[in-house]
Each structure stands twice: as C-alpha cells, then as structure tokens.
Design an enzyme around this catalytic site. Structure first.
Site, PDB file in Angstrom:
ATOM      1  N   ASN A   8      84.389  81.056  78.175  1.00 17.25           N
ATOM      2  CA  ASN A   8      83.469  81.968  78.853  1.00 17.25           C
ATOM      3  C   ASN A   8      82.304  82.246  77.894  1.00 17.25           C
ATOM      4  OD1 ASN A   8      82.130  84.007  80.151  1.00 17.25           O
ATOM      5  ND2 ASN A   8      83.819  85.488  80.092  1.00 17.25           N
ATOM      6  N   TRP A   9      81.166  81.652  78.198  1.00 16.99           N
ATOM      7  CA  TRP A   9      80.018  81.758  77.287  1.00 16.99           C
ATOM      8  C   TRP A   9      79.272  83.086  77.443  1.00 16.99           C
ATOM      9  CZ3 TRP A   9      77.495  76.143  77.701  1.00 16.99           C
ATOM     10  CH2 TRP A   9      78.404  75.219  77.166  1.00 16.99           C
ATOM     11  N   HIS A  98      85.926  90.045  85.866  1.00 18.25           N
ATOM     12  CA  HIS A  98      86.003  90.199  84.409  1.00 18.25           C
ATOM     13  C   HIS A  98      85.849  91.684  84.068  1.00 18.25           C
ATOM     14  CE1 HIS A  98      85.108  89.896  80.162  1.00 18.25           C
ATOM     15  NE2 HIS A  98      85.637  88.683  80.196  1.00 18.25           N
ATOM     16  N   GLU A 170      93.571  89.806  80.690  1.00 15.58           N
ATOM     17  CA  GLU A 170      92.642  90.100  79.599  1.00 15.58           C
ATOM     18  C   GLU A 170      92.683  91.598  79.297  1.00 15.58           C
ATOM     19  OE1 GLU A 170      89.428  86.851  78.989  1.00 15.58           O
ATOM     20  OE2 GLU A 170      88.624  88.491  80.163  1.00 15.58           O
TER      21      GLU A 170
HETATM   22  P1  13P Z   1      86.748  87.147  73.269  1.00 20.75           P
HETATM   23  O1  13P Z   1      87.516  85.838  73.155  1.00 20.75           O
HETATM   24  O2  13P Z   1      85.412  87.105  72.614  1.00 20.75           O
HETATM   25  O3  13P Z   1      87.601  88.289  72.871  1.00 20.75           O
HETATM   26  O4  13P Z   1      86.439  87.342  74.829  1.00 20.75           O
HETATM   27  C1  13P Z   1      87.455  87.219  75.741  1.00 20.75           C
HETATM   28  C2  13P Z   1      86.885  87.202  77.102  1.00 20.75           C
HETATM   29  O5  13P Z   1      86.372  88.203  77.570  1.00 20.75           O
HETATM   30  C3  13P Z   1      86.943  85.943  77.844  1.00 20.75           C
HETATM   31  O6  13P Z   1      86.593  86.128  79.174  1.00 20.75           O
END
Ligand code: 13P
Length: 254
Positions: A8-9, A98, A170
C-alpha cells in the site's frame, strides 16, 4: 492457500516515480514468483493508468489495487472514482475501509459496505480492512468491535462474493508505529473473525484469505507469514523500498 503480499503506497510517489518503483520491483523479483505468491501494489489514482499500461505491455503478473473506491455508482459526486472506472482500467483489487479512511475521512461501516458492493459488482476483489485502536484494545472490547466491522462490511453480499474478499487485520496501533502485533494477537483476531464468518451457514471460511498489516518489515515478516492462519501481508512503509518489499516476499516459505 496461496499467500498474497500487498504494497500500500498510500499518498506517496507521482506517476513517474511510481513507474520506476514498479520496474525496479519487477527486476528484483524472482522469475515467475507470482505463480506461488500473489503480489499486488496499490498506488495513487494518478498512477493507475501508467502502471496498468506497463503491466499489460510487458505481461507482468504483478496486480494493481486502488487504495479506495467510491460508495457511489455514478453522477454528481465531485472528486469520486467509481468501481466501474477502475475495472475498465483492469484494476483487480481495491483496498476498502483502511483505518486512515475511517479515522481521517470519517468513513462509516455502512459506507464501507456500499463500497464493497460496488467493487464486487464490477469484479474487483475488495481488500477489506478492520482493526482496533489502542484504546479499544485496552478496554478489551476489541473483538466485538472488530466482528461488528466485518459483519457490516459484508452485509447483503452473496456467498461467492464474500468468499472472494481478502480480509486484512490492521490494528491501528500497529500502523506506521513500528509496533507490530504479536503472532498470537493476530491469530486471536483472525481466528475470531473466521469463526464469526463460519457461523453464517453459507460462507466457507477456508476459501477466504485473512492477511495482516501494521509495521510489517523484513525483520518480522517470516514469523507472521509462515503462520498457517495468516495468508499474507498488507505492507505500508516497507513497500516503498523495493529491497525491503522483496525481502518480505522472500520470507514466505514455499
Ligand atoms: P505500515 O506498514 O507503514 O505500518 O502501514 C500499514 C498499512 O497501513 C498498510 O495498509
């Protein structure tokens, strides 16, 4: 189950930088690795067309996801991008719900449910994110909060469509903080969601992928990804660094 690694950029890279990153990623991957591991990148909307054109022209097997999709189908909704518009660009996946969209843009579970419907109606695989905040974890009500998020996200969907979804746990406290959930934390939540889904008599949770996201890095990827119940990773920061992203992919034991 075939593992999936998604980068996820977020709000990074203009389209020329995104092209460079895709090309570097492609050169750095083992040939035909995608036969064993699904690899998906989620750039900004402005890069989707350029990256998709390269993928088509060079026959790459890397897949592209959008980072969001509209809850609306079409019409007077300035600034929105519809599921149909994305599917016409051969976008195969959409990240939906998200935590950054939920917290910064006040997206509700009901909005997320509409987005999931729009995605599946246009043959786009939703990557549905859910997870608790630090405060919710401290009050021990995180499991009921998470199950509610998941139940509303899939409301009204046909069985075969639910089975296509990639569910991404997440925890908000793990995103961009360097604090990764322990494998036990992730297994507890994912097992509960699996169990919840299997209580709906018609879903076969064994067909559904459950992945983890939140500070995934080359250091912790192997432990997380080689756990049977975790089918992949949603990687933020580390996906912008090809070497780190490739190390994460390589940590999957085939
Ligand atoms: P990080 O890997 O930077 O913690 O981000 C996770 C994320 O939100 C992926 O969608």
């Amino acid at each position: 189950m075939k593992k999936i690694i998604i980068g996820n950029w977020k709000l990074n890279l203009e389209h020329l930088e995104a092209i460079q990153l895709l090309q570097k990623l492609n050169y750095s991957l083992e040939v035909n690795i995608e036969d064993n591991i699904d690899i998906v990148i989620a750039p900004s909307y402005t890069s989707l067309r350029s990256l998709q054109t390269i993928i088509d022209a060079d026959n790459l097997k890397i897949k592209i996801s959008s980072q969001d999709v509209s809850a609306f189908i079409e019409g007077a909704y300035t600034g929105e991008v519809s599921a149909l518009q994305l599917s016409k660009l051969n976008i195969t996946h959409s990240i939906i719900g998200h935590s950054e969209r939920r917290t910064v843009f006040n997206e509700t579970d009901e909005t997320i449910n509409l987005k999931v419907h729009n995605a599946v109606n246009n043959n786009i695989i939703p990557i549905v994110c859910f997870g608790e905040s630090e405060e919710q974890r401290d009050t021990n009500e995180y499991l009921s909060y998470i199950l509610n998020q998941v139940n509303i996200a899939v409301k009204g969907l046909r069985k075969d469509k639910v089975e296509e979804i990639i569910f991404a746990y997440e925890p908000i406290w793990a995103i961009g903080t360097g604090k990764v959930a322990s494998v036990e934390n992730a297994i507890e939540v994912i097992s509960s969601v699996k169990q919840e889904i299997s209580t709906k008599p018609f879903y076969d949770e064994e067909k559904i992928r459950f992945i983890y996201g939140g500070s995934v890095s080359p250091t912790n990827a192997s432990e997380l990804l080689n756990t049977k119940i975790i089918d992949g990773a949603l990687v933020g920061g580390a996906s912008l660094d090809v070497d780190k992203f490739v190390q994460i992919i390589k940590s999957v034991k085939l």
